[in-house]
Every structure is written in structure tokens, then in C-alpha cells.
Write an enzyme that holds these catalytic residues in place. Structure first.
Site, PDB file in Angstrom:
ATOM      1  N   CYS A   4     -49.846 -52.866 -16.118  1.00 19.48           N
ATOM      2  CA  CYS A   4     -50.837 -53.751 -15.500  1.00 19.48           C
ATOM      3  C   CYS A   4     -51.018 -53.393 -14.027  1.00 19.48           C
ATOM      4  O   CYS A   4     -50.071 -53.415 -13.240  1.00 19.48           O
ATOM      5  CB  CYS A   4     -50.402 -55.203 -15.644  1.00 19.48           C
ATOM      6  N   CYS A   7     -49.964 -56.168 -11.644  1.00 20.95           N
ATOM      7  CA  CYS A   7     -48.500 -56.266 -11.521  1.00 20.95           C
ATOM      8  C   CYS A   7     -47.984 -55.160 -10.600  1.00 20.95           C
ATOM      9  O   CYS A   7     -47.061 -55.381  -9.811  1.00 20.95           O
ATOM     10  CB  CYS A   7     -47.842 -56.182 -12.890  1.00 20.95           C
ATOM     11  N   ASP A  30     -60.615 -57.137  -2.689  1.00 25.00           N
ATOM     12  CA  ASP A  30     -61.111 -56.376  -3.833  1.00 25.00           C
ATOM     13  C   ASP A  30     -61.473 -54.968  -3.361  1.00 25.00           C
ATOM     14  O   ASP A  30     -62.077 -54.780  -2.307  1.00 25.00           O
ATOM     15  CB  ASP A  30     -62.338 -57.081  -4.433  1.00 25.00           C
ATOM     16  N   HIS A  46     -47.254 -62.389 -14.608  1.00 21.76           N
ATOM     17  CA  HIS A  46     -48.316 -61.810 -15.443  1.00 21.76           C
ATOM     18  C   HIS A  46     -48.802 -62.825 -16.459  1.00 21.76           C
ATOM     19  O   HIS A  46     -48.084 -63.184 -17.394  1.00 21.76           O
ATOM     20  CB  HIS A  46     -47.834 -60.547 -16.164  1.00 21.76           C
ATOM     21  N   ASN A  87     -63.384 -64.434 -14.421  1.00 18.21           N
ATOM     22  CA  ASN A  87     -63.926 -63.829 -15.639  1.00 18.21           C
ATOM     23  C   ASN A  87     -62.844 -63.880 -16.715  1.00 18.21           C
ATOM     24  O   ASN A  87     -61.685 -63.561 -16.446  1.00 18.21           O
ATOM     25  CB  ASN A  87     -64.345 -62.378 -15.373  1.00 18.21           C
ATOM     26  N   GLY A  93     -66.584 -60.698 -19.185  1.00 26.04           N
ATOM     27  CA  GLY A  93     -66.609 -59.514 -18.327  1.00 26.04           C
ATOM     28  C   GLY A  93     -65.301 -59.232 -17.613  1.00 26.04           C
ATOM     29  O   GLY A  93     -65.279 -58.576 -16.574  1.00 26.04           O
ATOM     30  N   HIS A  98     -55.102 -59.372 -16.053  1.00 23.97           N
ATOM     31  CA  HIS A  98     -54.107 -60.176 -15.322  1.00 23.97           C
ATOM     32  C   HIS A  98     -54.939 -61.218 -14.591  1.00 23.97           C
ATOM     33  O   HIS A  98     -55.807 -60.855 -13.775  1.00 23.97           O
ATOM     34  CB  HIS A  98     -53.318 -59.275 -14.352  1.00 23.97           C
ATOM     35  N   HIS A 100     -57.042 -63.486 -12.491  1.00 23.65           N
ATOM     36  CA  HIS A 100     -57.382 -63.394 -11.072  1.00 23.65           C
ATOM     37  C   HIS A 100     -58.599 -64.237 -10.760  1.00 23.65           C
ATOM     38  O   HIS A 100     -59.496 -64.393 -11.576  1.00 23.65           O
ATOM     39  CB  HIS A 100     -57.615 -61.934 -10.650  1.00 23.65           C
ATOM     40  N   HIS A 102     -61.679 -64.587  -8.161  1.00 16.55           N
ATOM     41  CA  HIS A 102     -62.477 -63.916  -7.125  1.00 16.55           C
ATOM     42  C   HIS A 102     -62.928 -64.962  -6.101  1.00 16.55           C
ATOM     43  O   HIS A 102     -63.516 -65.979  -6.485  1.00 16.55           O
ATOM     44  CB  HIS A 102     -63.749 -63.308  -7.725  1.00 16.55           C
TER      45      HIS A 102
HETATM   46  P1  AMP Z   1     -62.780 -58.506 -13.382  1.00 17.57           P
HETATM   47  O1  AMP Z   1     -64.042 -57.863 -13.832  1.00 17.57           O
HETATM   48  O2  AMP Z   1     -62.932 -59.978 -13.156  1.00 17.57           O
HETATM   49  O3  AMP Z   1     -61.598 -58.164 -14.267  1.00 17.57           O
HETATM   50  O4  AMP Z   1     -62.510 -57.932 -11.947  1.00 17.57           O
HETATM   51  C1  AMP Z   1     -61.569 -56.963 -11.643  1.00 17.57           C
HETATM   52  C2  AMP Z   1     -61.711 -56.691 -10.171  1.00 17.57           C
HETATM   53  O5  AMP Z   1     -60.579 -55.972  -9.754  1.00 17.57           O
HETATM   54  C3  AMP Z   1     -62.951 -55.877  -9.804  1.00 17.57           C
HETATM   55  O6  AMP Z   1     -63.745 -56.609  -8.872  1.00 17.57           O
HETATM   56  C4  AMP Z   1     -62.355 -54.608  -9.198  1.00 17.57           C
HETATM   57  O7  AMP Z   1     -63.116 -54.112  -8.118  1.00 17.57           O
HETATM   58  C5  AMP Z   1     -60.982 -55.080  -8.748  1.00 17.57           C
HETATM   59  N1  AMP Z   1     -59.958 -54.036  -8.672  1.00 17.57           N
HETATM   60  C6  AMP Z   1     -59.629 -53.120  -9.611  1.00 17.57           C
HETATM   61  N2  AMP Z   1     -58.632 -52.342  -9.184  1.00 17.57           N
HETATM   62  C7  AMP Z   1     -58.298 -52.795  -7.940  1.00 17.57           C
HETATM   63  C8  AMP Z   1     -57.333 -52.394  -6.970  1.00 17.57           C
HETATM   64  N3  AMP Z   1     -56.480 -51.365  -7.177  1.00 17.57           N
HETATM   65  N4  AMP Z   1     -57.292 -53.060  -5.788  1.00 17.57           N
HETATM   66  C9  AMP Z   1     -58.137 -54.085  -5.562  1.00 17.57           C
HETATM   67  N5  AMP Z   1     -59.057 -54.519  -6.437  1.00 17.57           N
HETATM   68  C10 AMP Z   1     -59.144 -53.869  -7.611  1.00 17.57           C
HETATM   69 ZN    ZN Z   2     -50.031 -58.105 -14.660  1.00 13.94          ZN
END
Ligand code: AMP
Ligand code: ZN
Length: 114
Positions: A4, A7, A30, A46, A87, A93, A98, A100, A102
Site C-alpha cells: 500500500c 502505508c 497530494d 490501514h 472516493n 473513483g 487506503h 483518505h 481530500h
Molecule cells: P483517489 O482517486 O481518491 O484514490 O485519490 C488518490 C490520490 O492520491 C490522487 O489525488 C493522487 O494524486 C494521490 N497520490 C497518489 N500517489 C501519491 C503520493 N505518492 N503522494 C501524494 N499523493 C499521491
Molecule cells: Zn495502507
């Protein structure tokens, strides 16, 4: 969770720009911001998605919300407003599996959310 990406960010195996950290919660910028302020807030534990939260997670999920407010204040968008998006699953989407939150802000957002 071994594979992950979030993680790995929690464990500092992958770099991120951390904006807030405590024992249970981490927030970082992000990597691909869609608004001037785009911060992800995650539980360090997680949890795959909103669909996987359990009653035992209620305190943690509540804490994430007070943390979101703190972060919004810290980055100067609390008064002007912001949007929080989670999401969930394929139709929602969700790309990173994991949980999160936004935080989107720093400009006036449109009223359409879908
Ligand atoms: P989601 O579509 O809600 O799963 O959003 C995942 C988010 O994680 C996206 O906005 C990506 O730009 C962001 N993301 C993916 N990898 C990383 C990373 N290594 N560091 C920071 N943000 C990330
Ligand atoms: Zn995780």
C-alpha cells in the site's frame, strides 16, 4: 499493508510533504494537486475504504474530522471554505486503496460535484 503506497508514506518509505502528523493521523500534500490547496488526510492504520470502516473506528474517523479543521486553519482556508471528498470503491473513483480524505481549497470551487 505491504504494497500500500499510503502505508509506505506512513512508514516514511516513500517521501511526502507532510502537513500534519500525530499518533493516528497523517496529512500530506497530494502529488497531483487539482486545486491550490490539495491535502490528503489518512488514518495511519490501514483501512481499505469507507466501505471497510468498523464501529471500532468511529473515534478515529471523528478525530480525522477535527484534524481536517485544524489543517484548514493551519493552511489558511478555514474561513473562506473548502471541500472534503472521500472516493469509495470503483464507481466512486477510488484509486488508492487506503482510506483518505481530500481537502480541496484555495479557490472558489464549482457547485457541481458529479
Ligand atoms: P483517489 O482517486 O481518491 O484514490 O485519490 C488518490 C490520490 O492520491 C490522487 O489525488 C493522487 O494524486 C494521490 N497520490 C497518489 N500517489 C501519491 C503520493 N505518492 N503522494 C501524494 N499523493 C499521491
Ligand atoms: Zn495502507
Amino acid at each position: 499493508m505491504q504494497d500500500c503506497i499510503f502505508c509506505k508514506i506512513v512508514n516514511k518509505e516513500i517521501p511526502s510533504t507532510i502537513v500534519y502528523e500525530d499518533e493516528n493521523v497523517l496529512a500530506f500534500n497530494d502529488i497531483n494537486p487539482v486545486t491550490p490547496v490539495h491535502i490528503l488526510v489518512i488514518p495511519k492504520k490501514h483501512i481499505e475504504s469507507l466501505a471497510e470502516i468498523k464501529e471500532e473506528d468511529e473515534e478515529l474517523i471523528g478525530k480525522i474530522h477535527t484534524t481536517i479543521k485544524k489543517i484548514a486553519n493551519q493552511v489558511g482556508i478555514l474561513d473562506k471554505g473548502f471541500r472534503v471528498i472521500v472516493n469509495c470503491g470503483e464507481d466512486g473513483g477510488q484509486e488508492v486503496k487506503h482510506l483518505h480524505f481530500h481537502i480541496l481549497g484555495g479557490k472558489k470551487l464549482g457547485t457541481k460535484i458529479a
